[in-house]
Design an enzyme around this catalytic site. Sequence first.
Site, short mmCIF file in Angstrom:
data_model
loop_
_atom_site.label_atom_id
_atom_site.label_comp_id
_atom_site.label_asym_id
_atom_site.label_seq_id
_atom_site.Cartn_x
_atom_site.Cartn_y
_atom_site.Cartn_z
CD GLU A 96 -2.90 0.97 -0.27
OE1 GLU A 96 -2.39 1.42 -1.32
OE2 GLU A 96 -4.03 0.45 -0.23
CG ASP B 117 -7.36 2.42 -4.37
OD1 ASP B 117 -6.93 1.58 -5.19
OD2 ASP B 117 -7.01 3.62 -4.39
#
Length: 502
Positions: free
Chosen positions: A253, A329
Amino acid sequence: MRREKSTAGGGLRRSARRALLRPLRHLLSAVAAIGLVLGALIALPGVSQAAGSLPCDIYGAAGTPCVAAHSTTRALLSSYNGPLYQVTRASDGARADIGLLSAGGYANAAQQDTFCQNTTCRITKVYDQTSRHNDLTPGPAGTSGMGADRGADASEIAVTAGGHKVYGIWISPGVGYRYTGVASGVAVDGQPEGAYMVASGTHVGSDCCFDYGNAESTPADTGNGHMDAVSIATTCYFAPCTGSGPWIEADMENGMFQGDNGSNTANRGNNSPFVTAVLKNDGQTKYALKGGNSQSGALSTWWDGGLPTRAGYRPMHQEGGIILGTGGDNSNWNRGTFFEGVMVAGYPTDAAENAVQSNVVSVGYSGETDVPNGPQGTVTGPDGKCVDVAADDTGTNGTAVQLWDCQNWAEDQHWQHNADGSLSTIGRCLDIEGNGTANGAKVELWDCNGVGGQKWVQQADGSLLNPQSGRCLDSPSGATANGTRLQIWDCNGSAAQKFKLS
């Protein structure tokens, strides 16, 4: 327009998102793992797979059991005899589970071919072969701004494994899969884990994100260290990088890590048609990245050392979701081809990973992995340009159909000429706006519905006739520039109306 999206700024940042007995157990585990390696090293490619020798058998024997195992090509544990994936037929919405030729064996591709004959199918579920039922389905929309994912075209990419025809998962922009929530047994909050996948090293890009592994439990970037997924891409997120990739990377991430704290010039990449990409992470202080040719040879270790010292990665904060083909996401702009992969609990041994690589090589994967090779073909027009859908493989109803430079990996430049005369790509048909018939009526992409504006017949002079209107597919004034919107016009035999179905 078809162009690479920048990986600078938001694109990847959003996504690219008992004590006395213990030594004895460890010794026994190591001995078992060495035995597995020796057994795997003498394996030869063939059409069968020996019981107890498949990736999840190997990991389990080494003390790091599979908690998820996904493949459209073969069983990943020798006892498995269930479905590999589910396909949904476009013509009537019917579904079928595609299983194995035998327990612990290879996919029954003929079952798919029969079910999907004269129509198209999408892969709408990839079954988890472990007992945990961590199945993957097309993912929901996320905070990346992209909409919900669609399933891959089931017949887009066929290769050979174990001497059998099998299908992979062709990931284009807008295609992706997810287990939303906390998957059973998958690492959370700094627990150790490992993962590998077999993917294409030739059908790759730099956009975010072609990942497989641990992601957020919801499709949102919740911060550094909340993902732990293996990736193969041409993304040089932390410069400098060596060569042009593609590289095996860790998406933890807000960064694609090639090793160390991001940049790692020792990572020289893997660009073979089939690549084994390996990631393991103890969740606290260290991780490792490895890559190898899935057709031959051993793994190369690109990094085996400390986790990033950037805030949030020591310890990790994994959430236990699973993604395939997207970012955490739901950033789904990248491309890739996936064949198999597993996730395990615990930090795998090098011996187990080497044995898994030997097993992968024994499969004998072969074929091109960067060109759609199903029933589709290109439609070339004036100046050799391809009939293309705007919006880079993500076209919805009403999206313009145009001319563009031919790109062998572009899914929306590969059309299927169906039995009813329609031409379809990415799940929709070549259509005339408003089912029109007048000169100059524009062509577009639309849900296949059988109307006259979706029928196309190849003529002897090279034109494509729409029988309802009596007019031909046409490039206005013979224009050949990228982005030229196509139309229908009176058939006149000119170069502007020469469209060849491959």
